[in-house]
Design a protein around this motif. Structure first.
Motif, short mmCIF file in Angstrom:
data_model
loop_
_atom_site.label_atom_id
_atom_site.label_comp_id
_atom_site.label_asym_id
_atom_site.label_seq_id
_atom_site.Cartn_x
_atom_site.Cartn_y
_atom_site.Cartn_z
N SER A 132 0.81 -1.21 0.00
CA SER A 132 0.00 0.00 0.00
C SER A 132 0.85 1.26 0.00
O SER A 132 2.05 1.24 0.31
CB SER A 132 -0.91 0.01 1.24
OG SER A 132 -1.73 -1.13 1.27
N ARG A 133 0.21 2.36 -0.32
CA ARG A 133 0.87 3.66 -0.29
C ARG A 133 1.34 3.99 1.12
O ARG A 133 0.70 3.61 2.11
CB ARG A 133 -0.11 4.75 -0.76
CG ARG A 133 0.52 6.14 -0.81
CD ARG A 133 -0.49 7.17 -1.25
NE ARG A 133 -1.55 7.35 -0.26
CZ ARG A 133 -2.52 8.25 -0.34
NH1 ARG A 133 -2.59 9.05 -1.42
NH2 ARG A 133 -3.44 8.36 0.59
N MET A 134 2.46 4.69 1.20
CA MET A 134 2.99 5.11 2.50
C MET A 134 3.54 6.52 2.38
O MET A 134 3.80 7.01 1.29
CB MET A 134 4.08 4.13 2.97
CG MET A 134 5.27 4.03 2.05
SD MET A 134 6.45 2.73 2.56
CE MET A 134 5.71 1.27 1.79
N TYR A 135 3.68 7.17 3.54
CA TYR A 135 4.26 8.50 3.59
C TYR A 135 5.69 8.37 4.09
O TYR A 135 5.93 7.78 5.14
CB TYR A 135 3.48 9.43 4.52
CG TYR A 135 2.03 9.59 4.14
CD1 TYR A 135 1.65 9.78 2.82
CD2 TYR A 135 1.03 9.58 5.12
CE1 TYR A 135 0.32 9.93 2.47
CE2 TYR A 135 -0.30 9.73 4.78
CZ TYR A 135 -0.65 9.90 3.46
OH TYR A 135 -1.97 10.05 3.11
N LEU A 136 6.62 8.94 3.34
CA LEU A 136 8.03 8.81 3.69
C LEU A 136 8.63 10.16 4.09
O LEU A 136 8.47 11.16 3.39
CB LEU A 136 8.84 8.26 2.51
CG LEU A 136 8.46 6.89 1.96
CD1 LEU A 136 9.40 6.53 0.82
CD2 LEU A 136 8.48 5.83 3.05
N LEU A 137 9.33 10.15 5.22
CA LEU A 137 10.21 11.26 5.57
C LEU A 137 11.58 10.79 5.12
O LEU A 137 12.07 9.75 5.59
CB LEU A 137 10.19 11.50 7.08
CG LEU A 137 11.06 12.67 7.58
CD1 LEU A 137 10.48 13.99 7.11
CD2 LEU A 137 11.17 12.64 9.09
N SER A 138 12.22 11.52 4.21
CA SER A 138 13.41 10.95 3.59
C SER A 138 14.49 11.97 3.26
O SER A 138 14.25 13.18 3.27
CB SER A 138 13.02 10.20 2.31
OG SER A 138 12.53 11.10 1.33
N MET A 139 15.66 11.44 2.98
CA MET A 139 16.81 12.21 2.50
C MET A 139 17.37 11.46 1.31
O MET A 139 17.60 10.25 1.40
CB MET A 139 17.88 12.33 3.59
CG MET A 139 17.42 13.03 4.85
SD MET A 139 18.70 13.00 6.15
CE MET A 139 19.96 14.02 5.38
N ARG A 140 17.60 12.18 0.21
CA ARG A 140 18.08 11.53 -1.01
C ARG A 140 19.41 12.15 -1.43
O ARG A 140 19.53 13.37 -1.46
CB ARG A 140 17.05 11.67 -2.12
CG ARG A 140 17.39 10.94 -3.42
CD ARG A 140 16.17 10.95 -4.33
NE ARG A 140 16.48 10.41 -5.65
CZ ARG A 140 15.57 10.23 -6.63
NH1 ARG A 140 14.30 10.55 -6.40
NH2 ARG A 140 15.92 9.73 -7.80
N LYS A 141 20.39 11.31 -1.69
CA LYS A 141 21.70 11.83 -2.09
C LYS A 141 22.47 10.79 -2.89
O LYS A 141 22.10 9.60 -2.91
CB LYS A 141 22.50 12.25 -0.86
CG LYS A 141 22.68 11.15 0.19
CD LYS A 141 23.60 11.58 1.31
CE LYS A 141 23.11 12.76 2.08
NZ LYS A 141 24.03 13.14 3.19
N MET A 142 23.54 11.23 -3.52
CA MET A 142 24.42 10.34 -4.26
C MET A 142 25.48 9.82 -3.28
O MET A 142 26.16 10.60 -2.62
CB MET A 142 25.10 11.07 -5.41
CG MET A 142 24.13 11.67 -6.43
SD MET A 142 23.10 10.44 -7.26
CE MET A 142 24.32 9.67 -8.33
N ILE A 143 25.61 8.49 -3.20
CA ILE A 143 26.52 7.88 -2.24
C ILE A 143 27.59 7.07 -2.95
O ILE A 143 27.29 6.24 -3.81
CB ILE A 143 25.75 6.94 -1.27
CG1 ILE A 143 24.56 7.66 -0.64
CG2 ILE A 143 26.70 6.43 -0.18
CD1 ILE A 143 24.92 8.80 0.25
#
Length: 277
Positions: A132-143
């Motif tokens: 199911s759909r979810m709400y994400l608190l996130s950080m996106r970066k190149m690693i």
């Protein structure tokens, strides 16, 4: 005073090594005869040499040992921290060796039973599930490949602090989404995320939909085998990728004592391939 030969015999260190140690300033002869260059060590230096040998058994580099010897302020405190780090490193290596030995034993057993050493792949369970759909608190970066361990700690630490500051409610374990299939010169496009119940500023929708799901119990070294099996299953059943592959860390690696206690869920979002006809 002890000649270099006597000192060498007592400490079980070659004279060649002692000369090298003197060259790099690790332990210098107490006295050098200016006429013939003979080197002599004091009785008190025996303990220093034993100390050096002790640290070497813990895999300290000569540079690290020299730093410890030259440290004057809070030496015991710094040494304790250094020894603790080495202990953690050795325990990690011990786990890796233990895991390799277990794997060797299993492979030998498989071969004796007439099976391939890759037969373990048949034991990897793959489920087709709807997420199911979810709400994400996130950080996106190149690693970069070598930076994952540090980024896991930094990013999840920052996300949990924000959750506490904003009084958000954690809805599921932490997860990592991989938005690129391979490393570029800039790294791997990676999103560190924690599902929360609230939809607020800073969160985003994520709707995985249909997914291949596998539960991995044990070391993260088994992830590649899971990826392989999922891709083979998808290819064989006519599915293709529809969204970012992601891993859910059911157990916190910092809270387990053995790798065998780790539980990771791997999700590969898929859709049916379009028919060519």
């Amino acid at each position: 005073m002890l000649s270099i030969g006597e000192f060498s015999n007592i400490c079980r260190v070659s004279t060649k090594t002692l000369r090298y140690y003197a060259e790099i300033g690790l332990i210098l002869p107490d006295k050098v005869n200016p006429e013939n260059g003979y080197r002599y060590y004091s009785i008190g230096q025996l303990e220093t040499m034993l100390y050096i040998n002790r640290l070497k058994t813990y895999n300290f580099s000569l540079e690290e040992i020299k730093t410890i010897l030259e440290s004057e302020e809070l030496q015991d405190e710094k040494l304790c921290l250094a020894l603790t780090r080495k202990k953690n490193e050795i325990e990690k290596k011990e786990q890796e060796i233990s895991r390799t030995l277990d794997q060797l034993s299993n492979d030998i057993s498989s071969l004796k039973q007439g099976k391939s050493i890759m037969s373990y792949l048949k034991g990897i369970d793959i489920q087709l599930v709807e997420v199911s759909r979810m709400y994400l608190l996130s950080m996106r970066k190149m690693i970069q490949e070598y930076g994952f361990s540090e980024e896991y700690s930094n990013c999840f630490g920052a996300l949990f602090r924000k959750i506490a500051d904003d009084n958000l409610t954690v809805a599921a374990p932490p997860m990592v989404l991989f938005h690129s299939a391979e490393f570029s010169p800039l790294g791997l496009d990676t999103e560190f995320a924690i599902p929360v119940k609230e939809y607020v500023t800073g969160t985003r929708d994520f709707s995985p939909g249909l997914c291949l799901k596998t539960v991995l119990v044990g070391s993260y070294s088994g992830l590649s085998s899971v990826y392989t099996k999922q891709r083979e299953w998808a290819e064989g059943e006519g599915y293709e990728s529809s969204n970012a592959l992601y891993e859910v860390y059911v157990t916190d690696p910092s809270q387990v004592t053995k790798e065998s206690e780790l539980i990771t869920e791997i999700y590969y979002p898929v859709k049916k391939k379009a028919s060519n006809s």
